[in-house]
Design a protein around this motif. Structure first.
Motif, PDB file in Angstrom:
ATOM      1  N   THR A 152     -31.233  41.290 -36.188  1.00 29.00           N
ATOM      2  CA  THR A 152     -29.834  42.067 -36.230  1.00 29.00           C
ATOM      3  C   THR A 152     -29.938  43.108 -37.618  1.00 29.00           C
ATOM      4  O   THR A 152     -30.884  42.564 -38.349  1.00 29.00           O
ATOM      5  N   THR A 167     -29.143  35.226 -28.140  1.00 27.57           N
ATOM      6  CA  THR A 167     -28.027  36.061 -27.425  1.00 27.57           C
ATOM      7  C   THR A 167     -27.869  35.123 -26.095  1.00 27.57           C
ATOM      8  O   THR A 167     -28.408  34.204 -25.965  1.00 27.57           O
ATOM      9  N   ASN A 168     -26.970  35.927 -25.104  1.00 29.05           N
ATOM     10  CA  ASN A 168     -26.953  35.242 -23.762  1.00 29.05           C
ATOM     11  C   ASN A 168     -27.845  35.618 -22.736  1.00 29.05           C
ATOM     12  O   ASN A 168     -28.020  35.321 -21.715  1.00 29.05           O
ATOM     13  N   GLY A 172     -24.829  42.094 -34.321  1.00 29.35           N
ATOM     14  CA  GLY A 172     -24.929  40.919 -33.548  1.00 29.35           C
ATOM     15  C   GLY A 172     -23.332  40.263 -33.645  1.00 29.35           C
ATOM     16  O   GLY A 172     -22.242  40.803 -33.658  1.00 29.35           O
ATOM     17  N   LYS A 173     -23.369  39.034 -33.904  1.00 32.18           N
ATOM     18  CA  LYS A 173     -22.276  38.132 -33.801  1.00 32.18           C
ATOM     19  C   LYS A 173     -21.205  38.275 -35.085  1.00 32.18           C
ATOM     20  O   LYS A 173     -20.154  37.942 -35.293  1.00 32.18           O
TER      21      LYS A 173
END
Length: 179
Positions: free
Chosen positions: A49, A116-117, A142-143
């Motif tokens: 990221t 990630t998913n 990202g998160k």
């Protein structure tokens, strides 16, 4: 007579079990058309990221490659010429070796590497599953959308010296502490 009684009992029991499951709700999904519900902490494809300003977060500290139990991460670090900031010149993840344990994400101090998913990583050859930096680097935070390691860590960056950040104290000169 006893054998006949057992045989009838087994046949009716099996038939009732078949009828029970024939009309029950299905647990399986039609996968490509219908996506499965993944848990929030699912660890899928790994990405790199960037900071909120759009710069790469990775500082090539080698912690992710050190903790990787399957040695799937390869890094070669370098320094930028303008501000001597370290970055990953070469960053590769071999997804044929990766076991998606998430240790690399936990070890990363800059939160550059994240899971990630995404789990759809099919390929026709093993070489296609070795992701280089261009395939790993995503242009989003990202998160952690507000996290910037360089603003928090007391590291000098362009336009800010050490201790001039919002939550930083000026560095202590250790020689003043000597008797």
């Amino acid at each position: 007579m006893k054998n006949l009684k057992n045989w009838v009992g087994e046949i009716t029991g099996a038939f009732s079990a078949t009828l029970k499951h024939a009309f029950a709700e299905r647990d399986t999904v039609c996968y490509p058309a219908e996506k499965p519900d993944l848990p929030e902490r699912w660890r899928g494809r790994i990405i790199l990221t960037v900071t909120p300003e759009g710069e790469e977060r990775c500082v090539a500290c080698y912690l992710c490659s050190s903790v990787c139990p399957s040695s799937a991460i390869t890094i070669q670090g370098a320094e930028r010429e303008d501000d001597e900031r370290r970055y990953a010149e070469k960053f590769e993840i071999d997804f044929t070796r990766c076991i998606f344990c998430g240790l690399c994400e936990e070890a990363c101090p800059t939160r550059a590497i994240q899971t990630t998913n995404d789990f759809e990583m099919g390929a026709s050859s093993r070489a296609e599953l070795v992701y280089d930096k261009s395939r790993l680097l995503e242009n989003h935070t990202g998160k952690y959308p507000d996290f910037d390691y360089f603003k928090r860590a007391g590291v000098p960056i362009r336009g800010k010296d050490v201790g001039e950040g919002a939550n930083e104290k000026p560095p202590v000169d250790v020689y003043t502490l000597l008797p």
